[in-house]
Design a protein around this motif. Structure first.
Motif, PDB file in Angstrom:
ATOM      1  N   VAL A 130     -27.919  12.692 -53.664  1.00 23.42           N
ATOM      2  CA  VAL A 130     -27.347  12.094 -52.458  1.00 23.42           C
ATOM      3  C   VAL A 130     -27.248  10.584 -52.621  1.00 23.42           C
ATOM      4  CG1 VAL A 130     -27.767  11.669 -50.011  1.00 23.42           C
ATOM      5  CG2 VAL A 130     -28.080  13.957 -50.938  1.00 23.42           C
ATOM      6  N   GLU A 131     -28.296   9.954 -53.166  1.00 25.05           N
ATOM      7  CA  GLU A 131     -28.316   8.495 -53.297  1.00 25.05           C
ATOM      8  C   GLU A 131     -27.329   7.988 -54.343  1.00 25.05           C
ATOM      9  OE1 GLU A 131     -32.401   7.662 -54.053  1.00 25.05           O
ATOM     10  OE2 GLU A 131     -32.962   7.926 -51.946  1.00 25.05           O
ATOM     11  N   THR A 132     -27.070   8.757 -55.397  1.00 20.48           N
ATOM     12  CA  THR A 132     -26.126   8.311 -56.419  1.00 20.48           C
ATOM     13  C   THR A 132     -24.682   8.614 -56.019  1.00 20.48           C
ATOM     14  OG1 THR A 132     -26.339  10.404 -57.608  1.00 20.48           O
ATOM     15  CG2 THR A 132     -27.754   8.574 -58.311  1.00 20.48           C
ATOM     16  N   VAL A 133     -24.476   9.158 -54.833  1.00 24.24           N
ATOM     17  CA  VAL A 133     -23.157   9.461 -54.279  1.00 24.24           C
ATOM     18  C   VAL A 133     -22.351  10.325 -55.246  1.00 24.24           C
ATOM     19  CG1 VAL A 133     -21.217   8.494 -52.989  1.00 24.24           C
ATOM     20  CG2 VAL A 133     -23.308   7.189 -53.195  1.00 24.24           C
ATOM     21  N   SER A 134     -23.026  11.296 -55.844  1.00 21.75           N
ATOM     22  CA  SER A 134     -22.333  12.232 -56.720  1.00 21.75           C
ATOM     23  C   SER A 134     -21.669  13.308 -55.864  1.00 21.75           C
ATOM     24  CB  SER A 134     -23.322  12.879 -57.689  1.00 21.75           C
ATOM     25  OG  SER A 134     -24.228  13.695 -56.980  1.00 21.75           O
ATOM     26  N   TYR A 135     -20.822  14.104 -56.507  1.00 18.20           N
ATOM     27  CA  TYR A 135     -20.155  15.191 -55.790  1.00 18.20           C
ATOM     28  C   TYR A 135     -21.179  16.164 -55.222  1.00 18.20           C
ATOM     29  CZ  TYR A 135     -17.216  19.232 -54.862  1.00 18.20           C
ATOM     30  OH  TYR A 135     -16.594  20.291 -54.265  1.00 18.20           O
ATOM     31  N   ARG A 136     -22.188  16.497 -56.033  1.00 14.52           N
ATOM     32  CA  ARG A 136     -23.227  17.410 -55.552  1.00 14.52           C
ATOM     33  C   ARG A 136     -23.970  16.809 -54.364  1.00 14.52           C
ATOM     34  NH1 ARG A 136     -26.655  19.606 -60.510  1.00 14.52           N
ATOM     35  NH2 ARG A 136     -27.951  20.393 -58.818  1.00 14.52           N
ATOM     36  N   GLY A 137     -24.222  15.496 -54.410  1.00 16.82           N
ATOM     37  CA  GLY A 137     -24.881  14.836 -53.293  1.00 16.82           C
ATOM     38  C   GLY A 137     -24.042  14.883 -52.032  1.00 16.82           C
ATOM     39  N   TYR A 138     -22.729  14.704 -52.204  1.00 14.36           N
ATOM     40  CA  TYR A 138     -21.797  14.783 -51.078  1.00 14.36           C
ATOM     41  C   TYR A 138     -21.859  16.168 -50.448  1.00 14.36           C
ATOM     42  CZ  TYR A 138     -17.223  15.185 -48.796  1.00 14.36           C
ATOM     43  OH  TYR A 138     -16.227  15.415 -47.908  1.00 14.36           O
ATOM     44  N   ARG A 139     -21.870  17.218 -51.290  1.00 13.61           N
ATOM     45  CA  ARG A 139     -21.926  18.574 -50.774  1.00 13.61           C
ATOM     46  C   ARG A 139     -23.251  18.839 -50.054  1.00 13.61           C
ATOM     47  NH1 ARG A 139     -17.050  20.649 -50.425  1.00 13.61           N
ATOM     48  NH2 ARG A 139     -17.791  22.769 -50.695  1.00 13.61           N
ATOM     49  N   HIS A 140     -24.347  18.318 -50.599  1.00 15.16           N
ATOM     50  CA  HIS A 140     -25.644  18.478 -49.923  1.00 15.16           C
ATOM     51  C   HIS A 140     -25.635  17.754 -48.583  1.00 15.16           C
ATOM     52  CE1 HIS A 140     -28.207  20.731 -52.609  1.00 15.16           C
ATOM     53  NE2 HIS A 140     -27.737  20.055 -53.642  1.00 15.16           N
ATOM     54  N   ARG A 141     -25.095  16.548 -48.538  1.00 12.06           N
ATOM     55  CA  ARG A 141     -25.084  15.757 -47.312  1.00 12.06           C
ATOM     56  C   ARG A 141     -24.281  16.461 -46.231  1.00 12.06           C
ATOM     57  NH1 ARG A 141     -22.020  11.275 -48.213  1.00 12.06           N
ATOM     58  NH2 ARG A 141     -23.219  10.947 -50.099  1.00 12.06           N
ATOM     59  N   ARG A 142     -23.165  17.105 -46.619  1.00 11.67           N
ATOM     60  CA  ARG A 142     -22.312  17.804 -45.655  1.00 11.67           C
ATOM     61  C   ARG A 142     -22.766  19.231 -45.388  1.00 11.67           C
ATOM     62  NH1 ARG A 142     -16.989  15.210 -44.691  1.00 11.67           N
ATOM     63  NH2 ARG A 142     -17.526  13.058 -45.183  1.00 11.67           N
ATOM     64  N   ALA A 143     -23.866  19.643 -45.990  1.00 10.87           N
ATOM     65  CA  ALA A 143     -24.404  21.011 -45.837  1.00 10.87           C
ATOM     66  C   ALA A 143     -23.370  22.055 -46.235  1.00 10.87           C
ATOM     67  CB  ALA A 143     -24.904  21.247 -44.422  1.00 10.87           C
ATOM     68  N   LEU A 144     -22.753  21.844 -47.401  1.00  7.76           N
ATOM     69  CA  LEU A 144     -21.790  22.789 -47.958  1.00  7.76           C
ATOM     70  C   LEU A 144     -22.317  23.304 -49.285  1.00  7.76           C
ATOM     71  CD1 LEU A 144     -18.569  20.757 -47.221  1.00  7.76           C
ATOM     72  CD2 LEU A 144     -19.225  22.905 -46.151  1.00  7.76           C
TER      73      LEU A 144
END
Length: 132
Positions: free
Chosen positions: A84-98
């Motif tokens: 989430v902190e490195t603003v990776s694609y996986r982090g984006y998906r975790h942040r959006r609960a997808l």
């Protein structure tokens, strides 16, 4: 009651099944653990029939060799936080609960996305009578 890695194991189950109640230990890993302690612990033994020595051996082996329960949960949380902190694609998906691993979301993914929200089909108002 046998307590391994902070978890009370169910007394009536066989030890090979009961070890899977510990977070981070599944059935295959439970089998490997019991294989390494083959001479001391029989996999078909019920938890209620284990001696204190056997429970102690299981506890020490698991705590030395494997990450389980709180330590494993903290490590997984740290990995997700890093994404989430490195603003990776996986982090984006975790942040959006997808779903983060490429699963489709047009259908399915209800666990992550929650209950269905109907969009666009609101209830229509009743038709007005024609004015003459």
């Amino acid at each position: 009651m046998a307590r391994i890695a902070g978890v009370d194991l169910p007394r009536e189950k066989r030890i090979d099944v009961a070890l899977a109640y510990v977070y981070g230990i599944g059935r295959p890993l439970a089998g490997k653990i019991l294989e390494s302690l083959k001479s001391q612990v029989d996999p078909s033994t019920r938890v209620k029939n284990l001696t204190e020595d056997q429970v102690g051996m299981l506890n020490t082996l698991i705590s030395k060799e494997y990450k389980v329960e709180g330590e494993l949960r903290r490590e997984e949380t740290a990995h997700i936080k890093r994404h989430v902190e490195t603003v990776s694609y996986r982090g984006y998906r975790h942040r959006r609960a997808l779903p983060a691993r490429g699963q489709r979301t047009r259908t399915n993914a209800r666990t992550r996305r929650g209950r269905r929200k109907t969009v666009g089909s609101t209830a229509k108002a009743p038709a007005r009578p024609a004015v003459k």
